[in-house]
Design a protein around this motif. Structure first.
Motif, PDB file in Angstrom:
ATOM      1  N   ILE A   2       0.886  -1.050  -0.004  1.00  0.00           N
ATOM      2  CA  ILE A   2      -0.055  -0.010   0.210  1.00  0.00           C
ATOM      3  C   ILE A   2       0.845   1.277   0.020  1.00  0.00           C
ATOM      4  O   ILE A   2       1.387   1.583   0.980  1.00  0.00           O
ATOM      5  CB  ILE A   2      -0.753   0.128   1.155  1.00  0.00           C
ATOM      6  CG1 ILE A   2      -1.695  -1.244   1.154  1.00  0.00           C
ATOM      7  CG2 ILE A   2      -1.781   1.074   1.166  1.00  0.00           C
ATOM      8  CD1 ILE A   2      -2.188  -1.828   2.553  1.00  0.00           C
ATOM      9  N   VAL A   3       1.179   1.754  -1.036  1.00  0.00           N
ATOM     10  CA  VAL A   3       2.483   2.789  -1.322  1.00  0.00           C
ATOM     11  C   VAL A   3       1.555   4.194  -1.748  1.00  0.00           C
ATOM     12  O   VAL A   3       2.425   5.236  -1.746  1.00  0.00           O
ATOM     13  CB  VAL A   3       3.280   2.320  -2.381  1.00  0.00           C
ATOM     14  CG1 VAL A   3       3.890   0.850  -1.673  1.00  0.00           C
ATOM     15  CG2 VAL A   3       2.885   1.880  -3.685  1.00  0.00           C
ATOM     16  N   LYS A   4       0.303   4.116  -1.983  1.00  0.00           N
ATOM     17  CA  LYS A   4       0.000   5.503  -2.642  1.00  0.00           C
ATOM     18  C   LYS A   4      -1.046   6.129  -1.540  1.00  0.00           C
ATOM     19  O   LYS A   4      -1.659   5.642  -0.906  1.00  0.00           O
ATOM     20  CB  LYS A   4      -1.007   5.321  -3.904  1.00  0.00           C
ATOM     21  CG  LYS A   4       0.152   4.709  -5.079  1.00  0.00           C
ATOM     22  CD  LYS A   4      -0.846   4.820  -6.412  1.00  0.00           C
ATOM     23  CE  LYS A   4       0.152   4.133  -7.652  1.00  0.00           C
ATOM     24  NZ  LYS A   4      -0.461   4.040  -8.908  1.00  0.00           N
ATOM     25  N   GLY A   5      -1.032   7.754  -1.774  1.00  0.00           N
ATOM     26  CA  GLY A   5      -1.724   8.369  -0.957  1.00  0.00           C
ATOM     27  C   GLY A   5      -1.235   8.810   0.320  1.00  0.00           C
ATOM     28  O   GLY A   5       0.027   8.606   0.567  1.00  0.00           O
ATOM     29  N   LEU A  37      -0.791   9.084   4.731  1.00  0.00           N
ATOM     30  CA  LEU A  37      -1.034   7.975   5.537  1.00  0.00           C
ATOM     31  C   LEU A  37      -2.313   7.519   6.153  1.00  0.00           C
ATOM     32  O   LEU A  37      -2.429   6.403   6.176  1.00  0.00           O
ATOM     33  CB  LEU A  37      -0.222   8.443   7.063  1.00  0.00           C
ATOM     34  CG  LEU A  37      -0.033   7.408   8.143  1.00  0.00           C
ATOM     35  CD1 LEU A  37       0.591   6.380   7.457  1.00  0.00           C
ATOM     36  CD2 LEU A  37       0.779   7.899   9.217  1.00  0.00           C
ATOM     37  N   ALA A  38      -3.208   8.595   6.043  1.00  0.00           N
ATOM     38  CA  ALA A  38      -4.572   8.190   6.373  1.00  0.00           C
ATOM     39  C   ALA A  38      -5.174   7.147   5.350  1.00  0.00           C
ATOM     40  O   ALA A  38      -5.728   6.000   5.660  1.00  0.00           O
ATOM     41  CB  ALA A  38      -5.430   9.000   6.532  1.00  0.00           C
ATOM     42  N   THR A  39      -4.816   7.251   4.078  1.00  0.00           N
ATOM     43  CA  THR A  39      -5.276   6.421   2.939  1.00  0.00           C
ATOM     44  C   THR A  39      -4.429   5.075   3.035  1.00  0.00           C
ATOM     45  O   THR A  39      -5.226   3.972   2.873  1.00  0.00           O
ATOM     46  CB  THR A  39      -4.760   6.978   1.685  1.00  0.00           C
ATOM     47  OG1 THR A  39      -5.547   8.302   1.482  1.00  0.00           O
ATOM     48  CG2 THR A  39      -5.295   6.213   0.559  1.00  0.00           C
ATOM     49  N   LYS A  40      -3.232   5.008   3.408  1.00  0.00           N
ATOM     50  CA  LYS A  40      -2.510   3.688   3.752  1.00  0.00           C
ATOM     51  C   LYS A  40      -2.949   2.894   4.751  1.00  0.00           C
ATOM     52  O   LYS A  40      -3.227   1.782   4.818  1.00  0.00           O
ATOM     53  CB  LYS A  40      -1.111   4.126   3.827  1.00  0.00           C
ATOM     54  CG  LYS A  40      -0.411   4.584   2.685  1.00  0.00           C
ATOM     55  CD  LYS A  40       1.231   4.890   2.957  1.00  0.00           C
ATOM     56  CE  LYS A  40       1.729   5.441   1.650  1.00  0.00           C
ATOM     57  NZ  LYS A  40       2.053   6.780   1.690  1.00  0.00           N
ATOM     58  N   LEU A  52      -4.524  -0.776   4.594  1.00  0.00           N
ATOM     59  CA  LEU A  52      -4.502  -1.874   5.318  1.00  0.00           C
ATOM     60  C   LEU A  52      -5.429  -2.628   6.124  1.00  0.00           C
ATOM     61  O   LEU A  52      -5.463  -3.685   6.032  1.00  0.00           O
ATOM     62  CB  LEU A  52      -3.426  -1.434   6.720  1.00  0.00           C
ATOM     63  CG  LEU A  52      -1.954  -1.452   6.486  1.00  0.00           C
ATOM     64  CD1 LEU A  52      -1.426  -0.489   7.535  1.00  0.00           C
ATOM     65  CD2 LEU A  52      -1.139  -2.553   6.075  1.00  0.00           C
ATOM     66  N   GLU A  53      -6.597  -1.937   6.307  1.00  0.00           N
ATOM     67  CA  GLU A  53      -7.712  -2.388   6.907  1.00  0.00           C
ATOM     68  C   GLU A  53      -8.531  -2.951   5.879  1.00  0.00           C
ATOM     69  O   GLU A  53      -9.100  -4.180   5.961  1.00  0.00           O
ATOM     70  CB  GLU A  53      -8.864  -1.367   7.523  1.00  0.00           C
ATOM     71  CG  GLU A  53      -9.901  -1.831   8.224  1.00  0.00           C
ATOM     72  CD  GLU A  53     -10.708  -0.851   8.878  1.00  0.00           C
ATOM     73  OE1 GLU A  53     -11.910  -1.170   8.994  1.00  0.00           O
ATOM     74  OE2 GLU A  53     -10.461   0.358   8.785  1.00  0.00           O
ATOM     75  N   ILE A  92      -7.555  -1.771  15.323  1.00  0.00           N
ATOM     76  CA  ILE A  92      -6.136  -1.568  14.912  1.00  0.00           C
ATOM     77  C   ILE A  92      -6.067  -0.376  14.031  1.00  0.00           C
ATOM     78  O   ILE A  92      -5.188   0.564  14.145  1.00  0.00           O
ATOM     79  CB  ILE A  92      -5.345  -2.720  14.551  1.00  0.00           C
ATOM     80  CG1 ILE A  92      -5.494  -3.952  15.461  1.00  0.00           C
ATOM     81  CG2 ILE A  92      -4.039  -2.526  14.226  1.00  0.00           C
ATOM     82  CD1 ILE A  92      -5.033  -3.616  17.001  1.00  0.00           C
ATOM     83  N   ALA A  93      -6.913  -0.290  13.113  1.00  0.00           N
ATOM     84  CA  ALA A  93      -6.991   0.865  12.131  1.00  0.00           C
ATOM     85  C   ALA A  93      -7.043   2.276  12.716  1.00  0.00           C
ATOM     86  O   ALA A  93      -6.379   2.886  12.730  1.00  0.00           O
ATOM     87  CB  ALA A  93      -7.735   0.849  11.056  1.00  0.00           C
ATOM     88  N   GLU A  94      -7.916   2.186  13.964  1.00  0.00           N
ATOM     89  CA  GLU A  94      -8.086   3.417  14.784  1.00  0.00           C
ATOM     90  C   GLU A  94      -7.079   3.633  15.529  1.00  0.00           C
ATOM     91  O   GLU A  94      -6.596   4.748  15.445  1.00  0.00           O
ATOM     92  CB  GLU A  94      -9.402   3.124  15.647  1.00  0.00           C
ATOM     93  CG  GLU A  94     -10.625   3.239  15.068  1.00  0.00           C
ATOM     94  CD  GLU A  94     -11.904   2.800  16.140  1.00  0.00           C
ATOM     95  OE1 GLU A  94     -11.837   3.232  17.253  1.00  0.00           O
ATOM     96  OE2 GLU A  94     -12.909   2.143  15.584  1.00  0.00           O
ATOM     97  N   THR A  95      -6.316   2.627  16.041  1.00  0.00           N
ATOM     98  CA  THR A  95      -5.064   2.844  16.938  1.00  0.00           C
ATOM     99  C   THR A  95      -3.994   3.531  15.944  1.00  0.00           C
ATOM    100  O   THR A  95      -3.393   4.228  16.377  1.00  0.00           O
ATOM    101  CB  THR A  95      -4.814   1.433  17.228  1.00  0.00           C
ATOM    102  OG1 THR A  95      -5.630   0.692  18.044  1.00  0.00           O
ATOM    103  CG2 THR A  95      -3.382   1.693  17.874  1.00  0.00           C
TER     104      THR A  95
END
Length: 146
Positions: free
Chosen positions: A62-65, A67-70, A74-75, A84-87
């Motif tokens: 996941i390389v584009k966008g 950090l929020a997008t990354k 991941l989620e 964990i995404a919220e974390t």
């Protein structure tokens, strides 16, 4: 007595943390974040924690966008659960201040400790937990010697 015997080093001990199931380039940055925390380099610890999350996303393709997008990627890809995404987003929120030079508010030990604990959760979810399950599975299905 020479001058060297009268030296007192601060800090007297630097402490890191090992992440044996995490890719070396990410594990070494996570260890460095802990080392920064141990010498009260709190902003550096937070910024490295943020960078570890971003490196984890990149390692998973996941390389584009932003950090929020990354993190959302991941989620969406099933690498992390919603909690964990919220974390990871909490790491991002505080880390963004460091990343963008917004040093107006002081950083507390508690904030930096939270970021490191949250970073640990991300690394556990993506790498360490799966590695433990895979090791247990391999041990269970390995042929036994008679």
């Amino acid at each position: 007595m020479d001058a060297a015997t009268n030296l007192e080093w601060h800090p007297s001990k630097v402490e890191g943390k090992q992440f044996p199931d995490v890719p070396e380039h990410i594990a070494s940055a996570a260890d460095e974040a802990y080392r920064c925390f141990s010498i009260s380099a709190l902003r550096a610890a937070i910024l490295l924690g943020r960078s570890v999350v971003e490196a984890t996303a990149k390692d998973k393709g996941i390389v584009k966008g932003t950090l929020a997008t990354k993190i959302n990627g991941l989620e969406a890809a099933g690498h992390i659960r919603p909690l964990i995404a919220e974390t990871a987003h909490e790491i991002r929120f505080l880390g963004n201040d460091m990343a963008h030079g917004d040093f107006i508010e002081p950083v507390s030990d508690g904030q930096a400790a939270d970021v490191l604990a949250f970073m640990d959760e991300v690394l556990n979810e993506v790498y360490q937990g799966p590695a433990r399950v895979n090791a247990r599975r391999a041990a269970r299905i390995a042929p036994t010697a008679d």
